[in-house]
Design a protein around this motif. Structure first.
Motif, PDB file in Angstrom:
ATOM      1  N   GLN A   1       0.507  -0.947   0.385  1.00 44.00           N
ATOM      2  CA  GLN A   1       0.076   0.205   0.010  1.00 44.00           C
ATOM      3  C   GLN A   1       1.391   0.603   0.357  1.00 44.00           C
ATOM      4  O   GLN A   1       1.453   1.690   1.003  1.00 44.00           O
ATOM      5  N   VAL A   2       0.696   2.258  -0.915  1.00 44.78           N
ATOM      6  CA  VAL A   2       1.971   3.237  -2.152  1.00 44.78           C
ATOM      7  C   VAL A   2       0.972   3.942  -1.513  1.00 44.78           C
ATOM      8  O   VAL A   2       0.478   4.257  -2.595  1.00 44.78           O
ATOM      9  N   GLY A   3       1.194   5.258  -1.645  1.00 44.83           N
ATOM     10  CA  GLY A   3       0.689   6.332  -1.682  1.00 44.83           C
ATOM     11  C   GLY A   3       1.385   7.575  -1.079  1.00 44.83           C
ATOM     12  O   GLY A   3       2.421   7.397  -0.627  1.00 44.83           O
ATOM     13  N   GLN A   4       1.077   8.766  -1.428  1.00 41.16           N
ATOM     14  CA  GLN A   4       1.640  10.163  -1.169  1.00 41.16           C
ATOM     15  C   GLN A   4       2.628   9.597  -2.554  1.00 41.16           C
ATOM     16  O   GLN A   4       3.856  10.743  -1.237  1.00 41.16           O
ATOM     17  N   VAL A   5       2.522  10.207  -3.357  1.00 43.01           N
ATOM     18  CA  VAL A   5       3.913   9.793  -4.532  1.00 43.01           C
ATOM     19  C   VAL A   5       3.933  11.502  -4.824  1.00 43.01           C
ATOM     20  O   VAL A   5       2.866  12.270  -5.284  1.00 43.01           O
ATOM     21  N   GLU A   6       5.229  12.340  -4.379  1.00 42.03           N
ATOM     22  CA  GLU A   6       5.357  13.348  -4.597  1.00 42.03           C
ATOM     23  C   GLU A   6       6.853  13.570  -5.613  1.00 42.03           C
ATOM     24  O   GLU A   6       7.577  12.202  -5.512  1.00 42.03           O
ATOM     25  N   VAL A   7       7.188  13.903  -6.928  1.00 49.00           N
ATOM     26  CA  VAL A   7       8.125  13.923  -7.524  1.00 49.00           C
ATOM     27  C   VAL A   7       8.650  15.039  -7.127  1.00 49.00           C
ATOM     28  O   VAL A   7       7.996  16.583  -7.802  1.00 49.00           O
ATOM     29  N   LEU A   8       9.739  15.708  -7.132  1.00 48.46           N
ATOM     30  CA  LEU A   8      10.722  16.413  -6.975  1.00 48.46           C
ATOM     31  C   LEU A   8      11.775  17.305  -7.753  1.00 48.46           C
ATOM     32  O   LEU A   8      12.181  16.513  -7.375  1.00 48.46           O
ATOM     33  N   PRO A   9      11.822  18.318  -8.115  1.00 49.08           N
ATOM     34  CA  PRO A   9      13.114  18.482  -9.096  1.00 49.08           C
ATOM     35  C   PRO A   9      14.543  18.220  -8.306  1.00 49.08           C
ATOM     36  O   PRO A   9      14.182  19.759  -6.986  1.00 49.08           O
ATOM     37  N   CYS A  10      15.274  18.323  -8.509  1.00 49.64           N
ATOM     38  CA  CYS A  10      16.732  17.474  -7.927  1.00 49.64           C
ATOM     39  C   CYS A  10      17.060  19.138  -7.866  1.00 49.64           C
ATOM     40  O   CYS A  10      17.500  19.340  -6.768  1.00 49.64           O
ATOM     41  N   ALA A  11      16.761  19.726  -9.210  1.00 55.37           N
ATOM     42  CA  ALA A  11      17.618  21.285  -9.242  1.00 55.37           C
ATOM     43  C   ALA A  11      16.637  22.369  -8.247  1.00 55.37           C
ATOM     44  O   ALA A  11      17.439  23.797  -7.840  1.00 55.37           O
ATOM     45  N   ASP A  12      16.191  21.609  -7.270  1.00 53.02           N
ATOM     46  CA  ASP A  12      15.457  22.472  -6.684  1.00 53.02           C
ATOM     47  C   ASP A  12      15.967  22.445  -5.350  1.00 53.02           C
ATOM     48  O   ASP A  12      15.775  23.624  -4.923  1.00 53.02           O
ATOM     49  N   TYR A  13      16.409  21.579  -5.032  1.00 52.05           N
ATOM     50  CA  TYR A  13      17.403  21.495  -3.438  1.00 52.05           C
ATOM     51  C   TYR A  13      18.530  21.318  -3.685  1.00 52.05           C
ATOM     52  O   TYR A  13      19.270  20.871  -4.333  1.00 52.05           O
ATOM     53  N   PRO A  14      19.542  21.844  -2.975  1.00 46.78           N
ATOM     54  CA  PRO A  14      20.911  21.743  -2.090  1.00 46.78           C
ATOM     55  C   PRO A  14      21.253  20.655  -2.423  1.00 46.78           C
ATOM     56  O   PRO A  14      22.384  20.241  -2.374  1.00 46.78           O
ATOM     57  N   SER A  15      20.751  18.943  -1.744  1.00 44.92           N
ATOM     58  CA  SER A  15      20.806  18.328  -1.166  1.00 44.92           C
ATOM     59  C   SER A  15      20.425  17.501  -0.837  1.00 44.92           C
ATOM     60  O   SER A  15      18.893  17.691  -1.355  1.00 44.92           O
TER      61      SER A  15
END
Length: 339
Positions: free
Chosen positions: A39-53
């Motif tokens: 049971q997997v949910g709360q999927v979010e895709v975050l651009p790597c370039a937006d974060y320092p680490s």
């Protein structure tokens, strides 16, 4: 298992809280919570370039209101599949600037368990769990049971892995096969290789069979055709090709697909992958039927004395939206059950 971005998840069936699953590439980092087995949910895709680490991206995900409400702040066990070799504690990504210590990240995030694996090792583990509607066969061939399976996928880089049957289960290979030398098949590909040598001393398969590779092929074909290089990004090359707006861009896609066929056949004969070759990554699934009618399968079967051998090997495009979460879930479950 299915993965979806649902607004809320029920109370965790895991006694020690939800588990964090992550799939980190050179462009995007995908995160999800697993609250119970499958049971997997709360999927979010975050651009790597937006974060320092990576740690910053991970903690930003856990702090999202909907994720926090689903138990994100209670996460104690996590697994990260990353597009990079994993050997030792310190990792420095090949196709992004992030670098980190696994031990330091575990302590910083307050996890009890943090496992980090190669992304295509995780994707390989997912292959046996794919349903029929989560894959699409391209060309002929029939998978033989209890034989090796190969996996390739082009995105920011070129991932390669495989599955070896073992005592009723599978062993996933940790491979960096995308960095083998590029092998041209014909005079056109020799010319593209010679063009690439102007920029790179070592031209790996990944240099051409990837997002950056689409752009490199485009520049090479534009010069060969004597037309202006519009310096198109990979997404625009693909868009113009699929829209039928540019014969040159369509030639780029066709060349890319044929090159991928060569790599896929090399993996098939190297592993003895009579269980099939599976194709993941971000590029091929987006090509849809254009990939199916490309020269990929014909090139795959053009293997000289081994043409009959590879013609028996089926090739599949993975169409599941978040297949790596299947593999990371299985890997984390095994790790926790062994403790």
């Amino acid at each position: 298992m299915s993965a979806s971005s649902t607004p809320a998840l029920p109370t965790s069936a895991y006694a020690d809280g939800p588990r964090l699953l992550a799939d980190v590439g050179g462009t995007n980092a995908r995160f999800a919570l697993e609250v119970a087995a499958g049971q997997v949910g709360q999927v979010e895709v975050l651009p790597c370039a937006d974060y320092p680490s990576l740690s910053a991206a991970l903690q930003a995900y856990l702090a999202l209101p909907q994720v926090a409400a689903a138990g994100g702040q209670a996460v104690r066990h996590a697994v990260i599949a990353i597009a990079n070799p994993v050997a030792g504690d310190f990792l420095s990504m090949t196709n992004h600037h992030w670098s980190f210590s696994i031990r330091a990240m575990r302590e910083e995030c307050g996890f009890t368990t943090l496992d980090v694996v190669n992304d295509f090792t995780a994707l390989a583990r997912a292959v046996p769990m794919l349903s029929e509607h989560e894959k699409r066969q391209v060309g002929a061939g029939t998978a033989r049971p209890n034989t090796a399976i190969g996996l390739i996928g082009a995105g920011t880089g070129l991932g390669v892995s495989g599955l070896i049957p073992s005592h009723g289960g599978w062993i996933a290979l940790q491979s960096e096969g995308g960095h083998v030398n590029f092998a041209p098949f014909n005079e056109l590909e020799v010319a593209i290789l010679q063009f690439a040598w102007r920029e790179f001393e070592h031209v790996s398969a990944e240099r051409l069979i990837s997002g950056d590779g689409l752009e490199l092929i485009y520049r090479a074909l534009a010069e060969r055709a004597g037309v202006a290089d519009e310096k198109l990004p990979a997404a625009e090359i693909t868009r113009r090709a699929l829209a039928g707006e540019s014969p040159l861009c369509d030639d780029v896609i066709e060349t890319f697909c044929c090159m991928l066929g060569t790599v896929a056949a090399n993996v098939a004969v190297t592993l003895g992958a009579l269980g099939g070759i599976y194709i993941g990554g971000g590029i091929v699934p987006r090509l849809g039927e254009r990939f199916d009618r490309s020269g990929f399968r014909a090139r795959f079967e053009r293997k000289g004395r081994f043409a009959n051998y590879v013609s028996q090997v089926p090739t599949f495009v993975i169409t599941a939206q978040y297949p790596a979460f299947l593999g990371t879930s299985a890997i984390l479950a095994e790790k926790l059950s062994s403790h």
